[in-house]
Motif scaffolding. Structure first.
Motif, short mmCIF file in Angstrom:
data_model
loop_
_atom_site.label_atom_id
_atom_site.label_comp_id
_atom_site.label_asym_id
_atom_site.label_seq_id
_atom_site.Cartn_x
_atom_site.Cartn_y
_atom_site.Cartn_z
N THR A 176 0.83 -1.20 0.00
CA THR A 176 0.00 0.00 0.00
C THR A 176 0.86 1.25 0.00
O THR A 176 0.64 2.19 -0.77
CB THR A 176 -0.94 -0.01 1.22
N GLY A 177 1.87 1.26 0.85
CA GLY A 177 2.76 2.42 0.92
C GLY A 177 3.56 2.63 -0.36
O GLY A 177 3.75 3.76 -0.81
N SER A 178 4.03 1.53 -0.95
CA SER A 178 4.80 1.68 -2.19
C SER A 178 3.91 2.21 -3.32
O SER A 178 4.35 3.05 -4.11
CB SER A 178 5.43 0.35 -2.60
N SER A 179 2.70 1.75 -3.39
CA SER A 179 1.79 2.23 -4.43
C SER A 179 1.49 3.71 -4.25
O SER A 179 1.48 4.48 -5.22
CB SER A 179 0.50 1.42 -4.40
N PHE A 180 1.27 4.12 -3.00
CA PHE A 180 1.01 5.53 -2.73
C PHE A 180 2.21 6.39 -3.11
O PHE A 180 2.07 7.41 -3.77
CB PHE A 180 0.67 5.74 -1.25
N SER A 181 3.40 5.96 -2.68
CA SER A 181 4.58 6.78 -2.97
C SER A 181 4.89 6.82 -4.46
O SER A 181 5.30 7.86 -4.98
CB SER A 181 5.78 6.29 -2.17
N LEU A 182 4.66 5.73 -5.17
CA LEU A 182 4.90 5.73 -6.61
C LEU A 182 3.95 6.68 -7.33
O LEU A 182 4.36 7.46 -8.18
CB LEU A 182 4.74 4.32 -7.17
N SER A 183 2.68 6.57 -7.00
CA SER A 183 1.68 7.34 -7.74
C SER A 183 1.65 8.82 -7.36
O SER A 183 1.31 9.66 -8.19
CB SER A 183 0.29 6.73 -7.55
N SER A 184 2.02 9.16 -6.13
CA SER A 184 1.88 10.56 -5.73
C SER A 184 3.20 11.28 -5.48
O SER A 184 3.22 12.51 -5.51
CB SER A 184 1.01 10.65 -4.48
N LEU A 185 4.28 10.55 -5.25
CA LEU A 185 5.54 11.21 -4.95
C LEU A 185 6.62 11.02 -6.01
O LEU A 185 7.43 11.91 -6.22
CB LEU A 185 6.08 10.72 -3.60
N ILE A 186 6.66 9.87 -6.64
CA ILE A 186 7.75 9.56 -7.56
C ILE A 186 7.40 9.89 -9.01
O ILE A 186 8.19 10.50 -9.73
CB ILE A 186 8.18 8.09 -7.42
N LEU A 187 6.22 9.50 -9.46
CA LEU A 187 5.87 9.69 -10.87
C LEU A 187 5.64 11.14 -11.28
O LEU A 187 6.06 11.53 -12.38
CB LEU A 187 4.67 8.83 -11.24
N PRO A 188 5.03 12.00 -10.47
CA PRO A 188 4.86 13.40 -10.90
C PRO A 188 6.17 14.11 -11.27
O PRO A 188 6.20 14.81 -12.29
CB PRO A 188 4.15 14.05 -9.72
N PRO A 189 7.26 13.96 -10.52
CA PRO A 189 8.51 14.59 -10.98
C PRO A 189 9.01 14.02 -12.31
O PRO A 189 9.60 14.75 -13.11
CB PRO A 189 9.51 14.30 -9.85
N LEU A 190 8.79 12.73 -12.54
CA LEU A 190 9.18 12.16 -13.84
C LEU A 190 8.39 12.79 -14.98
O LEU A 190 8.92 13.01 -16.07
CB LEU A 190 8.96 10.65 -13.85
N LEU A 191 7.12 13.07 -14.71
CA LEU A 191 6.29 13.71 -15.74
C LEU A 191 6.73 15.13 -16.05
O LEU A 191 6.44 15.65 -17.11
CB LEU A 191 4.82 13.70 -15.30
#
Length: 169
Positions: A21-36
């Motif tokens: 759950t935590g990894s999914s949250f961090s991927l979708s809200s913390l990690i992917l937006p900077p990549l975009l």
């Protein structure tokens, strides 16, 4: 089987679901937006490809560990202690795998409808002829897939926490 082994199995499953759950949250809200927001496509595509590959590996291992732990706890429990939350929690893990397969099938159908082989995107990326909008759409789709899977895992985690609390363990 001994009660400590059953509790340990439930505990491992609950912790694994919490990590998912935590990894999914961090991927979708913390990690992917900077990549975009990266200014050029090649670094964004390279980072996204690496992130996607490593994420799939770790999430598969954690989901398998959690599902195995909950099923083992259910199987080893005495007849009067076989709680259905263990099966429902495992069902949420199976549902998350279904979401992943559904997303992969949708991506394959899209590339085949456009007359491309699944290796088309890989070949275009290697030659440097990748459309930024296509990559952005793929990232956004993957992000929402992570949000959906994270929501399913959060429901399973909530059930496991309430269940383990209700067991008095």
């Amino acid at each position: 089987m001994s009660r400590p082994a059953i509790f340990a199995s439930k505990f491992v499953g609950t912790i694994s679901l919490g990590l998912l759950t935590g990894s999914s949250f961090s991927l979708s809200s913390l990690i992917l937006p900077p990549l975009l927001s990266l200014p050029t496509l090649p670094p964004a595509l390279a980072s996204f490809t690496t992130l996607r590959r490593s994420t799939a590996t770790y999430q598969t291992v954690l989901a398998s560990l959690a599902a195995t732990s909950f099923l083992l706890a259910y199987t080893l429990s005495p007849r009067n202690a076989k709680h259905p939350y263990l099966l429902w929690t495992t069902t949420t893990l199976l549902a998350s795998w279904g979401i992943g397969w559904w997303r992969q099938d949708a991506e394959k159908e899209l590339t085949l409808e456009e007359g491309r082989s699944p290796s088309w995107a890989r070949a275009r990326a290697e030659s440097g002829e990748v459309n930024g909008e296509v990559v952005r759409e793929e990232m956004e789709g993957w992000r929402w897939g992570q949000v959906l899977r994270g929501g399913v895992w959060a429901v399973g985690w909530g059930m496991s926490v309430v269940g383990i609390w209700g067991d008095g363990a």
